[in-house]
Structure formats: C-alpha cells, structure tokens
Design a protein around this motif. Structure first.
Motif, PDB file in Angstrom:
ATOM      1  N   GLY B 372       0.784  -1.227   0.000  1.00 19.09           N
ATOM      2  CA  GLY B 372       0.000   0.000   0.000  1.00 19.09           C
ATOM      3  C   GLY B 372       0.814   1.274   0.000  1.00 19.09           C
ATOM      4  O   GLY B 372       0.310   2.350   0.317  1.00 19.09           O
ATOM      5  N   LEU B 373       2.105   1.189  -0.370  1.00 20.46           N
ATOM      6  CA  LEU B 373       2.925   2.406  -0.325  1.00 20.46           C
ATOM      7  C   LEU B 373       2.689   3.279  -1.549  1.00 20.46           C
ATOM      8  O   LEU B 373       3.052   4.457  -1.543  1.00 20.46           O
ATOM      9  CB  LEU B 373       4.405   2.034  -0.234  1.00 20.46           C
ATOM     10  N   GLY B 374       2.082   2.732  -2.597  1.00 17.79           N
ATOM     11  CA  GLY B 374       1.875   3.488  -3.831  1.00 17.79           C
ATOM     12  C   GLY B 374       1.081   4.758  -3.592  1.00 17.79           C
ATOM     13  O   GLY B 374       1.433   5.834  -4.096  1.00 17.79           O
ATOM     14  N   ALA B 375       0.022   4.655  -2.818  1.00 21.20           N
ATOM     15  CA  ALA B 375      -0.802   5.821  -2.561  1.00 21.20           C
ATOM     16  C   ALA B 375      -0.143   6.771  -1.578  1.00 21.20           C
ATOM     17  O   ALA B 375      -0.365   7.984  -1.618  1.00 21.20           O
ATOM     18  CB  ALA B 375      -2.153   5.366  -2.005  1.00 21.20           C
ATOM     19  N   ARG B 376       0.691   6.228  -0.705  1.00 26.78           N
ATOM     20  CA  ARG B 376       1.295   7.061   0.347  1.00 26.78           C
ATOM     21  C   ARG B 376       2.572   7.728  -0.124  1.00 26.78           C
ATOM     22  O   ARG B 376       2.929   8.793   0.370  1.00 26.78           O
ATOM     23  CB  ARG B 376       1.557   6.187   1.572  1.00 26.78           C
ATOM     24  N   MET B 377       3.311   7.090  -1.026  1.00 24.98           N
ATOM     25  CA  MET B 377       4.571   7.656  -1.501  1.00 24.98           C
ATOM     26  C   MET B 377       4.576   7.655  -3.030  1.00 24.98           C
ATOM     27  O   MET B 377       5.275   6.845  -3.650  1.00 24.98           O
ATOM     28  CB  MET B 377       5.751   6.812  -0.988  1.00 24.98           C
ATOM     29  N   PRO B 378       3.806   8.557  -3.665  1.00 24.65           N
ATOM     30  CA  PRO B 378       3.628   8.471  -5.122  1.00 24.65           C
ATOM     31  C   PRO B 378       4.926   8.619  -5.916  1.00 24.65           C
ATOM     32  O   PRO B 378       5.148   7.877  -6.886  1.00 24.65           O
ATOM     33  CB  PRO B 378       2.655   9.597  -5.435  1.00 24.65           C
ATOM     34  N   ALA B 464       3.872   0.407   7.568  1.00 22.35           N
ATOM     35  CA  ALA B 464       3.579   0.684   6.167  1.00 22.35           C
ATOM     36  C   ALA B 464       2.354   1.594   6.050  1.00 22.35           C
ATOM     37  O   ALA B 464       2.295   2.458   5.164  1.00 22.35           O
ATOM     38  CB  ALA B 464       3.361  -0.615   5.413  1.00 22.35           C
ATOM     39  N   ALA B 465       1.398   1.420   6.938  1.00 20.81           N
ATOM     40  CA  ALA B 465       0.192   2.252   6.873  1.00 20.81           C
ATOM     41  C   ALA B 465       0.498   3.701   7.218  1.00 20.81           C
ATOM     42  O   ALA B 465      -0.139   4.622   6.700  1.00 20.81           O
ATOM     43  CB  ALA B 465      -0.865   1.694   7.818  1.00 20.81           C
ATOM     44  N   ASP B 466       1.500   3.910   8.077  1.00 25.19           N
ATOM     45  CA  ASP B 466       1.826   5.277   8.503  1.00 25.19           C
ATOM     46  C   ASP B 466       2.891   5.930   7.627  1.00 25.19           C
ATOM     47  O   ASP B 466       3.407   7.000   7.978  1.00 25.19           O
ATOM     48  CB  ASP B 466       2.344   5.255   9.952  1.00 25.19           C
ATOM     49  N   ALA B 467       3.248   5.307   6.514  1.00 27.25           N
ATOM     50  CA  ALA B 467       4.369   5.827   5.709  1.00 27.25           C
ATOM     51  C   ALA B 467       4.026   7.195   5.128  1.00 27.25           C
ATOM     52  O   ALA B 467       2.881   7.484   4.796  1.00 27.25           O
ATOM     53  CB  ALA B 467       4.693   4.847   4.593  1.00 27.25           C
ATOM     54  N   ARG B 468       5.046   8.024   5.030  1.00 26.65           N
ATOM     55  CA  ARG B 468       4.899   9.345   4.388  1.00 26.65           C
ATOM     56  C   ARG B 468       5.926   9.460   3.276  1.00 26.65           C
ATOM     57  O   ARG B 468       6.966   8.813   3.330  1.00 26.65           O
ATOM     58  CB  ARG B 468       5.192  10.458   5.413  1.00 26.65           C
ATOM     59  N   GLU B 469       5.672  10.330   2.319  1.00 28.87           N
ATOM     60  CA  GLU B 469       6.630  10.541   1.234  1.00 28.87           C
ATOM     61  C   GLU B 469       7.922  11.129   1.796  1.00 28.87           C
ATOM     62  O   GLU B 469       7.903  11.875   2.786  1.00 28.87           O
ATOM     63  CB  GLU B 469       6.016  11.474   0.182  1.00 28.87           C
ATOM     64  N   VAL B 470       9.049  10.783   1.158  1.00 25.87           N
ATOM     65  CA  VAL B 470      10.365  11.211   1.653  1.00 25.87           C
ATOM     66  C   VAL B 470      10.611  12.683   1.299  1.00 25.87           C
ATOM     67  O   VAL B 470       9.901  13.251   0.474  1.00 25.87           O
ATOM     68  CB  VAL B 470      11.464  10.318   1.039  1.00 25.87           C
ATOM     69  N   MET B 474      15.477  13.767  -1.781  1.00 27.10           N
ATOM     70  CA  MET B 474      15.493  12.336  -2.076  1.00 27.10           C
ATOM     71  C   MET B 474      14.575  12.048  -3.265  1.00 27.10           C
ATOM     72  O   MET B 474      14.897  11.229  -4.124  1.00 27.10           O
ATOM     73  CB  MET B 474      15.048  11.535  -0.847  1.00 27.10           C
ATOM     74  N   GLN B 475      13.436  12.742  -3.295  1.00 28.49           N
ATOM     75  CA  GLN B 475      12.532  12.571  -4.442  1.00 28.49           C
ATOM     76  C   GLN B 475      13.227  12.977  -5.734  1.00 28.49           C
ATOM     77  O   GLN B 475      13.066  12.328  -6.775  1.00 28.49           O
ATOM     78  CB  GLN B 475      11.282  13.431  -4.266  1.00 28.49           C
ATOM     79  N   LEU B 476      14.008  14.082  -5.652  1.00 27.36           N
ATOM     80  CA  LEU B 476      14.714  14.561  -6.835  1.00 27.36           C
ATOM     81  C   LEU B 476      15.673  13.492  -7.349  1.00 27.36           C
ATOM     82  O   LEU B 476      15.719  13.187  -8.549  1.00 27.36           O
ATOM     83  CB  LEU B 476      15.479  15.840  -6.492  1.00 27.36           C
ATOM     84  N   ALA B 477      16.432  12.893  -6.423  1.00 27.49           N
ATOM     85  CA  ALA B 477      17.386  11.853  -6.827  1.00 27.49           C
ATOM     86  C   ALA B 477      16.657  10.690  -7.471  1.00 27.49           C
ATOM     87  O   ALA B 477      17.084  10.157  -8.515  1.00 27.49           O
ATOM     88  CB  ALA B 477      18.191  11.382  -5.619  1.00 27.49           C
TER      89      ALA B 477
END
Lengths: 219, 672
Positions: B372-378, B464-470, B474-477
């Motif tokens: 379920g990380l797809g929705a949390r960390m697009p 995993a449920a509480d994951a947030r985008e980085v 890091m996203q840029l890399a």
C-alpha cells in the motif's frame, strides 16, 4: 715486554667477559647482576684498550674510555638508580633452574666455538682465537632474555647481548669507527633509559614487572 | 595541462576538501556540505568522463622514485565510459544522501569516507598502469568498507557483513595483484602499454587470465564469489548500497573488459567459454535467489549478481564470436554488454535508493510487512516502478534495449553469411539464449513481486500504513534516476553509437543510430526504434482509452452496498498475497537448487486439538554455495586458527624463544 703479555692480557679480558656472562646467568639478585654488568663493561673497556695499545691506535684508547664511562659506569648507574634497600630485595625467579642454565651456557659456548671455527676459521691472530667469546656472549644474552621474567632482568640480558656484539666487532676488525661506536652507545643508553622509565611505570601501574603476567594484550 | 588532467586534479582537490569538511565541520552542516561537495566531485567526474568518452586525451602524470613505470592517470574512451557510469551514480547518491542520512549514517567518519569512495571509483578506470590501478582499487575498497560499517554499533549483522566484505575484497585484491604481477614479470613493465605486448595464448597470459577472472569476478559479484553480496548490500546504508551495486560493481566489469579487450585481446576460445559459463551460472543463480527472497534489499542484491552475469555472458559471447571472425555480431554483443552495464547502473541505483526511501519511511525492508505504499509515496512508487520495468527488461526502458541487442547478437552470431561459424559457437549461443530467456522470465516475476507487494494492495503492517513521502531532495534523486532509465530506453541509438566508439575503431559497421534515436545493427540486420514504437502503440491505445472514458462518462457512477459480502467484505490485509506466498510455486519448482528450509508451527486452542489458534510459517532460503563451499573451508581455517593460538599465545618469552631457537638452528646448520 708488552708483546709477551699481549696474548695473556687478551685472554684475561675475554675470560673476564665470559665469566661475568656466566655469573649473570647464575646469580638471581638484580643488584648482583648489575654489578656483574659493570664489571663486564670494565673488562670490555680493558680489552679495547689492550687492542688499541697493541695496534698502536690512539683512537681505540679513546673508545675504551668511552666504553668505560658508558658501559662500566653510566648504564649500571642508571639501572641501579634507586634506593639500595629496595633493589636488594628484588630476586629473580627464573624459568630455568641454575644448573640447567649453566649447562646451557656451556653448550652455547661450545656451539659458538664450533660455529666460528667451522664457518669463519679461527685465524692466526690472538684476537681471532678469542672471537667465539663474543658470539657466546650474544647467545648467553639471548638466553637471559628468554629465561628471565622481570623486565629489568631482561634488560640486563639485552645489554649483555649488546656487549657481545661489541666484543665480536673489536676482536675481529679492531672495532667499528669511533663515531658509530659513540652513536650506538648513546642509543643503547637511551633505550635503557626509556625501558627503565617504562619498567618503573609498569611497576606502579600493575604492581610488578613480571613480563609473563602481562598476558592481556594477546587478544 | 589538458582538460582531463585538470578534471582529475579538481576531483582530487574536491575530495580532500570534502574529507576535511566532514572531519572538521559542524554536525548540523555535515550532511549538507558533504552532499554538495560529493555532488561536485561526481559532476566533475561526469564531465571528465564525457570528455574522455568523446575522445579527448591527456591526463595526470605522477612521477615516483620507485624503479617502475611512472603512475599515469589518463582514461581512454572505455575508461571514460566507466567514469561516466560511476559519476552518474555518484550524482544521484550524493543528492540523495544529503537529506537521507541521519544518525550513524551521517557521522563524521561516514561523510569522510564518501568522497574517498567516490574518488577511488573514478580513478580506477582512469589508471593506465597497474600500480595506480591497484592503488585506486584499494582506495575504493577502503572507502566502501568504512561506509558499510557506519551503523556497526547498533546492529551486529553489520559487523559480520563488514568481515565478509573485507575478506572477500582482500581476496579479490590478492588475485588482481597476483595477475598483474604475473603479467609485469613477463613483460618487464607495469604500464598497460608494456603489458599489452604479451601474447594472449602464452603461459603467463593464461595464468593471469584465471587470476583476473577470480579477482574481478569477485568484485562483479559473479558466482561463486558473490557470497558477500547478500550480506553486504542489505546491511549498508541504502545510498551506499546504491553506489556499491550501481557503480563499484561496474568497476569489476571494467576490470574484466580491461583484461579481455584491452590488455589481452583475442584470447583463446576457452577464455571466452569460461567467461560465458561463469556469467550464465551467475545470471541463473542470482535471479533464482532474487525471485524467492522476501527481503527487498537482498532481492536487489541478488538481482545485481544476475545482471552482472548477463554482462559477462555478453562479453564471453563477443570474445567467442570474434575468435571466429564474426566481427559484427561480436561487436554487437560487446556493445550490448556495455549497454547493460550502463542501464544497470541507472535502474539498480534507482531501485536501491527507492528501497532506501521505503526504509526511511517505514523502517522495514521485509516485503511481507509492506504494502500500500503506492498511494502514500507516489514519487517513490513511480520511480521504483520505472526502475523495476528497467530491471525486468520491459520495452521503452534501458534494460530492454541491452537485452534485445544481446539476444540479437547471440541468435544471429552463430552464422556468418549463412554458414555455421563453429561447433562451439553453435552449441554455446543457443544455450546462452536459453539462459537469457529464463533469467528474463524470472526477472519479470521478481520485479512484479517487488513492486506489487511493496506498493500495491493494502498495508500489511502499521509502519507501512503510517508511511509518508520522503523529503524533496530524495525525491529529486529518485526522479533523476527514473528519468535516466527512460532516456536510455527511448534514445538507445545515440547512446549505443557512443558506447560502440569505446571498443571499435570502426563502430558504424556494428551499431548505427537511426531515425528518432533508434538503434540499428547493420551487421545483423536488426532495427529497434522505441520512440516510433511508443508512437505506434499510442496511436492504437489513445482511441481505445478515449472511447472507454467516454463510455464510462455516459453511465453515472453508482455506489453499490453489498447486501452480503460472501466473505469478501471482511478481507483483511493478512489475507493478501505476500512475497513469500507469491514465490512459493517457484520455490517448489526449483526445490533441488534452492534447498529451502520450512518451519510450520501450529498452535492449537487449549480446549480442543481440532481447532487452530494460529499458524506460523517460516521459510528460509540459504545460499547453497555459502553453506556447501564456504562453510567447510571456513571451518577448516577456524580449526587451524585454534591450533595456532596455542603456538602464538601472546607470551613475549615464547616469541623470544622462537627467535632464539631459530638462531641456534641457523648456526648449527651453517656449521655442519
């Protein structure tokens, strides 16, 4: 006059060197060992002086004075430099009993005679005949190094070894150049000073200088 | 001084500056300053490598007093290509590390080791004599070892990984050193120009080849020297694993190419067959282990072994074909191997950085606990997805182009003008094709699992449920990495033409750029044009998609409340497929090779033995090569070590006695 005495003088000096070496193995008291070391230094200086006079080299006489001051007086004084009362109490309990040790000394002396005569040849000169004594001293010094437990007794073995090397040098080639001898003597003095300080630190830190009790380092 | 020399010197200067700033800088500024300086080092390396790849000459001469050839750092085109790969990964990793490192990963030591590692990796391909090569190699190994050990205080596995890594690195180094020593003794020189004078089929060359294969194979993670990989890459901080897998492993490949293409070209056929065997075995074994692993980073680590196996398979095939004068196919196979190395650097570093982002967000790398990380960390999900496509060799990504080209050269390489070139080639090539086909299939399965289990479905744990985008950097890399995967896949023509320059003086015979960045293999008669391919499929897909949307708009959306769920409405995350269950059929099929150990614990309800309270299933797949080959050898050494401990027990008297006895023995022997 001197010519007739010369071989006997050489024999006397080298005999004194060998005797003091053997006695160092035999005696267990640190103070006795230091005194024997001083005696050996004097004998070595005498040997150098005799060779110098026989060869007519005034330089060697100067060297003998240097040896007398460093090995005969300086080093023993540094080693014994603490209250006589405490140093008298230091008794070595060697890893080899005296009989076995003296037997080993005999064997080492024989070995050095065999080695020198077979490998280098004894030569015709008086000094050449005495050369095995130097090797014997080196081997006996080594024996002292491995059979003594205390750091300072081992130091004496080390100095005996050094004396042996010097003896070989003087007997075979009339000595090393004076500058080199001077530098080496000072180096040895420095090493002894450092080790002496080190042994003192060891005693205050661990309460003893028996090297084989310091086994914490091996892991 | 030439541009390349200036670039190398600038890198050394920046590296020294970065070390000083890491050691002396304030902790709050350390990551920022270190990251910026490391990025600058990598950018400088990128430009220097590009210049060398485009044919610029020159370098850095370091005179030494020792009686051997002077140290010369002057990369040729091939070296330039690898500098480019290494520094490209370096840029991604430095940007990422600037905001990802925290705690022990951001320590003074770790940030001082990072520039050392980066500069070391840059200098290896720049070296043109064995001494500076070995020197740079050791700098690289030293830097990576220190980086790996960043977190050793809190996790015991890191220390164990460190020991494995150091031992295997030193083994590699020993083999390489011995190889260079053999060559240097035979040629009376240490520079590569001197070493090139040796006849490839001669005795010293054969010995050196085996030594080099062992040494560089160890660094390139080939079976059976890969045992450090599944321990080290998962335990290192993620940006370090990305740099190791993306860049350092390529240095092993560079070593292989250096030996087989530059120093001892046109070796005997058995060299080629040996390389193909090792490469094929690594590819199969690596992907099998990866496909059944449920630890994300172990999976990626084993997949590295697979990819490097394919690279060496391509290298071996090219050597074999060249021996039979099938030059066009040989060049194509070699270009394919190089492209695979380039694309692997792009997608594998992105994948490792993505895995790092997952760990950053959840603290978890076990796939069975993600989801379920797809929705949390697009952003992470899309970057990881694109890189997974690359790793599974799906069209429009870089991996596809390389594997396509490799397959083309293998399929068409066995024949020259319609006639079979040799029996060896006509046996080896179909086998190699089969190996690649099997690995491609398993790789697809593996990365479907990696992406699907981690990013799709519902979270399997609270973390995993509480994951947030980085954080954005890091996203840029990650985005840069994903873009490079796409760019390499969409514009293979110019890149392949550039790469072909490094290995052939007349590259247009083997590889040409056609159309909109498409690639053509004139010697084989195959063309691939991804942009046209995309445009064509878009032409088909867009009307379909539009009609679906339009028809969906016509019917208003209705919410349906199930009158009876039939069990479906009570579906819990635990009912989903996990990584272990997904790979279960595969474990069953390859049971004999993988030798998994299963542990099923059933707890019954206290009242009745017929009711089950809970079931716990655990499946472990151990590395067969490690347990069967390394363990016995290690046990032997351990027993020897215990015996030796009695001989050398730390007593100074004993050591003195040894030297005394030795002296006496010498005296007695000479007087006999």
């Amino acid at each position: 006059m001197f010519e007739t005495f010369y071989p006997q003088l050489i024999g006397l000096c080298t005999g004194a060197l060998l005797l003091t070496s053997a006695l160092m193995v035999w005696r267990h008291s640190l103070l006795a060992s230091i005194r024997l070391l001083a005696l050996q230094g004097v004998a070595l200086a005498a040997l150098v002086a005799v060779i110098g006079i026989a060869e007519g080299e005034s330089e060697l006489v100067l060297v003998s004075l240097l040896i007398l001051s460093v090995k005969g007086i300086g080093l023993p004084w540094v080693l014994a430099h603490q209250s006589k009362a405490s140093i008298k109490q230091i008794q070595e309990s060697p890893r080899l009993n005296p009989t076995a040790a003296l037997l080993a000394v005999t064997l080492l002396t024989i070995l050095s005679y065999v080695v020198v005569s077979r490998v280098f040849g004894l030569g015709d000169t008086t000094t050449g005949h005495a050369a095995p004594i130097g090797l014997a001293m080196v081997l006996i010094g080594f024996l002292l190094l491995i059979s003594r437990r205390r750091a300072r007794s081992q130091l004496i073995g080390f100095l005996l070894l050094d004396n042996g090397i010097a003896t070989i040098a003087f007997l075979t080639s009339g000595g090393v150049p004076i500058l080199l001898e001077f530098a080496v003597s000072l180096d040895v003095l420095l090493v002894v000073l450092i080790l002496h300080v080190f042994a003192g630190r060891m005693r205050t830190k661990f309460g003893g200088t028996a090297v084989d009790q310091l086994r914490e380092l091996h892991d | 001084m030439t541009g390349i020399g200036a670039g190398l010197l600038l890198q050394l200067g920046l590296g020294a500056l970065a070390v000083v700033s890491a050691l002396a800088g304030a902790p709050s500024l350390r990551s920022r300053a270190g990251g910026i300086l490391c990025t600058l080092i990598a950018v400088t390396g990128f430009l220097t490598g590009l210049a060398a790849l485009l044919g610029a000459t020159g370098g850095l001469l370091i005179p030494i007093a020792l009686p051997m050839d002077p140290l010369l750092l002057a990369p040729d085109r091939l070296g330039g290509l690898f500098m480019l790969i290494v520094s490209g990964v370096g840029i991604l990793v430095s940007l990422y590390a600037m905001s990802s490192t925290r705690g022990p990963d951001a320590s003074r030591t770790a940030w001082a080791a990072m520039p050392v590692f980066l500069v070391g990796m840059q200098l290896v391909p720049a070296a043109t004599d064995s001494v500076s090569f070995l020197l740079a190699w050791e700098i690289m190994t030293l830097g990576s070892t220190v980086l790996l050990l960043a977190d050793h205080a809190s996790r015991a596995t890191v220390a164990s990984a460190g020991i494995w890594y150091s031992a295997m690195s030193q083994l590699s180094f020993f083999f390489i050193l011995a190889g260079f020593a053999v060559l240097a003794a035979a040629s009376n020189g240490t520079s590569f120009t001197n070493l090139q004078a040796i006849e490839p089929g001669s005795g010293p060359a054969n010995v050196a080849f085996v030594l080099f294969l062992l040494g560089f194979g160890g660094k390139a993670e080939l079976v059976p020297l890969h045992v450090w990989v599944p321990r080290v890459l998962p335990e290192a901080p993620s940006h370090v694993s990305a740099a190791m897998s993306g860049a350092m492993v390529k240095i092993g490949v560079y070593g292989g190419l250096l030996v087989c293409v530059r120093l001892l070209p046109d070796g005997p056929a058995w060299w080629a067959i040996a390389i193909m065997l090792v490469g094929g075995a690594s590819a199969l074994y690596g992907i099998l282990q990866a496909s059944v692993s449920s630890d994300l980073k172990v999976l990626l680590a084993y997949s590295t072994t697979e990819n490097m196996g394919l690279v060496f398979l391509g290298l071996g095939a090219s050597m074999l074909l060249r021996g039979y004068d099938a030059t066009a196919a040989a060049d194509a196979a070699l270009v394919a191997a190089l492209l695979l190395a380039v694309s692997h650097a792009a997608f594998k570093s992105t994948l490792f950085l993505g895995a790092g982002a997952i760990i950053h967000a959840t603290g978890e790398r076990n796939l069975d606990r993600l989801g379920g990380l797809g929705a949390r960390m697009p952003v992470t999900a899309s970057a990881f997805g694109i890189a997974s496509l690359g790793a599974a060799a799906i069209p429009i990504t870089s991996g596809f182009v390389a594997e396509w080209m490799l397959l083309q050269s293998l399929i068409h390489g066995g024949r020259l003008d319609g006639a079979v070139v040799s029996v060896a080639a006509s046996v080896a090539m179909p086998l190699a094709v089969a190996v690649i086909a099997l690995t491609a299939g398993l790789a697809l399965l593996t990365f479907v699992k990696a992406y699907g289990i981690a990013f799709l479905a519902r979270p399997r744990s609270v973390e995993a449920a509480d994951a947030r985008e980085v954080p954005p950097l890091m996203q840029l890399a990650l985005a840069l990495g994903a873009l490079s995967v796409l760019a390499l896949g969409l514009l293979p023509g110019p890149i392949a033409a550039l790469v072909a320059n490094t290995i052939s003086s007349n590259p247009t015979v083997a590889v040409q750029s056609v159309g909109l960045g498409g690639v053509s293999l004139p010697g084989i008669g195959a063309v691939l044009d991804p942009i046209i391919l995309v445009a064509l499929s878009a032409l088909v897909a867009i009307p379909v998609i539009v009609s679906i949307i339009v028809s969906a708009r016509r019917h208003p959306h209705r919410t349906i409340d199930l009158p009876w769920g039939g069990g479906g409405s009570r579906a819990r995350p635990r009912m989903q497929y996990t990584a272990t269950s997904y790979a279960e059929p595969l474990v069953r099929v390859f049971d004999d090779v993988l030798k998994p150990s299963r542990d099923v614990q059933v707890t019954h309800v206290a009242e009745s033995r017929y009711l089950v309270e809970h079931v716990r299933v655990e499946q472990r797949v151990s590395d067969v090569i490690e347990t069967r080959l390394y363990r016995p050898v290690l046990n032997l050494f351990q027993r020897y070590g215990i015996v030796v401990r009695h001989v050398a027990n730390g007593s100074i008297h004993r050591y003195l006695s040894y030297s005394f006895v030795a002296l006496l023995i010498v005296l007695i022997v000479v007087s006999l």
